[in-house]
Design a protein around this motif. Sequence first.
Motif, short mmCIF file in Angstrom:
data_model
loop_
_atom_site.label_atom_id
_atom_site.label_comp_id
_atom_site.label_asym_id
_atom_site.label_seq_id
_atom_site.Cartn_x
_atom_site.Cartn_y
_atom_site.Cartn_z
N THR A 144 -39.26 -35.56 7.34
CA THR A 144 -39.84 -35.04 6.10
C THR A 144 -40.27 -33.60 6.33
O THR A 144 -40.46 -33.16 7.46
CB THR A 144 -41.05 -35.87 5.65
OG1 THR A 144 -42.02 -35.92 6.70
CG2 THR A 144 -40.62 -37.28 5.28
N ASP A 191 -38.88 -34.38 -3.36
CA ASP A 191 -40.27 -34.08 -3.72
C ASP A 191 -40.80 -32.96 -2.84
O ASP A 191 -40.38 -32.78 -1.69
CB ASP A 191 -41.15 -35.32 -3.56
CG ASP A 191 -40.95 -36.33 -4.68
OD1 ASP A 191 -40.94 -35.90 -5.85
OD2 ASP A 191 -40.78 -37.52 -4.38
N SER A 194 -35.52 -32.28 4.32
CA SER A 194 -36.14 -33.60 4.23
C SER A 194 -35.03 -34.61 4.01
O SER A 194 -34.53 -34.76 2.90
CB SER A 194 -37.14 -33.64 3.06
OG SER A 194 -38.15 -32.68 3.24
N HIS A 195 -34.63 -35.27 5.09
CA HIS A 195 -33.49 -36.17 4.97
C HIS A 195 -33.60 -37.28 6.00
O HIS A 195 -34.46 -37.25 6.90
CB HIS A 195 -32.17 -35.40 5.18
CG HIS A 195 -31.87 -35.11 6.62
ND1 HIS A 195 -30.86 -35.75 7.33
CD2 HIS A 195 -32.46 -34.26 7.51
CE1 HIS A 195 -30.84 -35.29 8.56
NE2 HIS A 195 -31.79 -34.39 8.70
N GLN A 222 -35.85 -37.38 -7.52
CA GLN A 222 -36.67 -37.64 -6.34
C GLN A 222 -35.86 -37.74 -5.06
O GLN A 222 -36.29 -37.28 -4.01
CB GLN A 222 -37.47 -38.94 -6.52
CG GLN A 222 -38.86 -38.76 -7.10
CD GLN A 222 -39.72 -40.00 -6.94
OE1 GLN A 222 -39.43 -41.04 -7.52
NE2 GLN A 222 -40.76 -39.88 -6.15
N VAL A 223 -34.71 -38.39 -5.15
CA VAL A 223 -33.89 -38.59 -3.96
C VAL A 223 -32.42 -38.27 -4.25
O VAL A 223 -31.96 -38.41 -5.38
CB VAL A 223 -33.98 -40.03 -3.40
CG1 VAL A 223 -35.40 -40.35 -2.97
CG2 VAL A 223 -33.46 -41.04 -4.40
N GLN A 226 -45.37 -37.53 -1.11
CA GLN A 226 -44.46 -37.97 -2.17
C GLN A 226 -43.11 -38.41 -1.59
O GLN A 226 -42.52 -39.39 -2.05
CB GLN A 226 -44.24 -36.83 -3.17
CG GLN A 226 -45.50 -36.43 -3.93
CD GLN A 226 -45.30 -35.16 -4.73
OE1 GLN A 226 -44.66 -34.21 -4.27
NE2 GLN A 226 -45.84 -35.12 -5.93
N GLN A 227 -42.65 -37.69 -0.58
CA GLN A 227 -41.39 -38.05 0.05
C GLN A 227 -41.50 -39.42 0.73
O GLN A 227 -40.58 -40.25 0.65
CB GLN A 227 -41.01 -37.00 1.09
CG GLN A 227 -40.68 -35.64 0.49
CD GLN A 227 -40.65 -34.53 1.52
OE1 GLN A 227 -40.49 -34.79 2.71
NE2 GLN A 227 -40.83 -33.30 1.08
N GLN A 228 -42.62 -39.67 1.37
CA GLN A 228 -42.83 -40.95 2.04
C GLN A 228 -42.92 -42.08 1.03
O GLN A 228 -42.40 -43.17 1.26
CB GLN A 228 -44.10 -40.87 2.90
CG GLN A 228 -43.94 -39.97 4.11
CD GLN A 228 -45.26 -39.69 4.82
OE1 GLN A 228 -46.33 -40.02 4.32
NE2 GLN A 228 -45.20 -39.08 5.99
N ARG A 259 -44.94 -34.04 1.57
CA ARG A 259 -44.59 -35.15 2.47
C ARG A 259 -45.02 -36.50 1.93
O ARG A 259 -44.31 -37.49 2.04
CB ARG A 259 -45.23 -34.90 3.84
CG ARG A 259 -44.47 -33.93 4.73
CD ARG A 259 -44.96 -34.01 6.17
NE ARG A 259 -44.16 -33.18 7.06
CZ ARG A 259 -44.47 -31.94 7.39
NH1 ARG A 259 -45.56 -31.38 6.90
NH2 ARG A 259 -43.69 -31.25 8.23
N ARG A 268 -31.61 -37.66 0.98
CA ARG A 268 -32.46 -36.47 1.02
C ARG A 268 -33.59 -36.68 0.04
O ARG A 268 -33.39 -37.16 -1.08
CB ARG A 268 -31.70 -35.20 0.63
CG ARG A 268 -30.63 -34.82 1.59
CD ARG A 268 -30.17 -33.36 1.49
NE ARG A 268 -30.47 -32.68 0.26
CZ ARG A 268 -29.63 -32.54 -0.75
NH1 ARG A 268 -28.44 -33.08 -0.70
NH2 ARG A 268 -29.98 -31.88 -1.83
N MET A 269 -34.80 -36.35 0.45
CA MET A 269 -35.96 -36.46 -0.42
C MET A 269 -36.25 -35.09 -1.03
O MET A 269 -36.34 -34.10 -0.32
CB MET A 269 -37.19 -36.95 0.36
CG MET A 269 -37.13 -38.43 0.71
SD MET A 269 -36.09 -38.75 2.13
CE MET A 269 -37.07 -38.03 3.44
#
Length: 471
Positions: free
Chosen positions: A114, A150, A123-124, A193-194, A155-157, A153, A147-148
């Motif tokens: 992230t 957002d 972020s992947h 988002q993704v 939000q990515q999680q 971090r 890939r994220m």
Amino acid sequence: MADSHTPENTHGKALKINKDTSRYGAFAEIGAGQEVARHFFQAGKASQTIAKTISAYDMVVSDDIYGREANGRYVCEPRLYKMLGHEYDLLVERLSEGRGKTSRFFSFANTVATASSGSNKQSHGWMGVRFQTEPEGPSNDIILHIRMLDRYRLQQQEALGVLGVNLLDCAFYHIGNPEEFIPRLVDNLKEGQVVIDVIKFKGPALTHFNERLMNLELVRRGLAEAILFSPENEILNIADAVYGKSLLIQRGHFRPVTVTHVDVLQKGLVQMKSDILKSEGKDLEILPMMELTMHNLQTGGEVDEKDFLERVETLTSLGHHVLISNFFLFYGLKRFLRRYNSHFMALVVGASHLEKLFTEEHYKNLEGGLLEGLGKLLEQKTKLYVYPHKTNVLCLTAKSFFPSPNLRHVYKHFIENNQIVEISGCDETDDYLHSKDVMKMIEKGDPEWESKVPEKVRDLIKTKKLFGYTD
């Protein structure tokens, strides 16, 4: 992403799996915390589902458990397979004599990087599940590269956790209907988002999934900007495939690929070898790619899946990589590839395409219009190669093309700076063969078409009755 089914919330999905006493497995998550396992712990009754969770953050510890990768990377496909295999094999070894008669074992794994907003890092990650559909049965794999998007971090999680629960839910309860799989995979995720740019299916319970069509569906739904097929028809992670190489891209309909398309690519390769030395100061491996856009695959807004598969198969039969993208304009494709590759790149087109390239209407969504679009396309390490468009009446080249008067100085700038380059003269080329002209011959039963396509493609079309061919 709207679909007919009503999405079940993430908590409900996790609880449903926890209540399914036949499902039992291990979770291994590296890099972004126990984001997927957390949902199962919070849902309740996790002891009925989770045999083990592990998060090997320390690289030495991780290498000791799963082995070190030859390239030293941790966020990569081979690492994911090692994690899935290690945890699944341990589960079977330790528990098969006890609950193996009644349990359908699984291992879930992800390895993720992230990054905060403003970071240069991507972020992947890779995510996958290995699972049984019957107790003591063989295992099956479903693998994703993601890939994220957002900014932060956390939000990515959170997105990672939702996607992981969805993947397990799909693997356990929705493999019967491939058409439902991807819509359910993105339940409870917001648009944007993704990105899911690789999805793979392996195992006896997944043979009805057509991997090429499933990946095409990712592009059609806007979940991926592009997908890449190898000459062996494998789905490749674009970032890994283009890393460290110079790229030569030819866009077309390729229905079917003609001898002209092959000549365009060959002359582009000859020109490129010289340009790479000037640009990079050294030799680099060249990765040629034949690109199809979703726009070129659609008829009346719909994609003919059979036609898509036939185009990919004929192109890969010639040993080419095939890129399917959502980019209507070249500058979008170039900027996408620059995310993963900083080396010399060229796009090769027929001279007739120059008129489209210099049509101001195509750039109306950009504040700087055509100037901004061409500025984003053409820079020090990106060139446009132009192949003559020759007919029995005329021969159009980069030198004989004249845009509208207000754009002639712009065109002259790119010509004089060697950013738009001719790769052949009219005397070195035959008449330009369009796919549509060859298709008309095939439809009419005119045997002349056989000389207009490469031999391998001719034999493939005749053997497999592609593109509507009949004896």
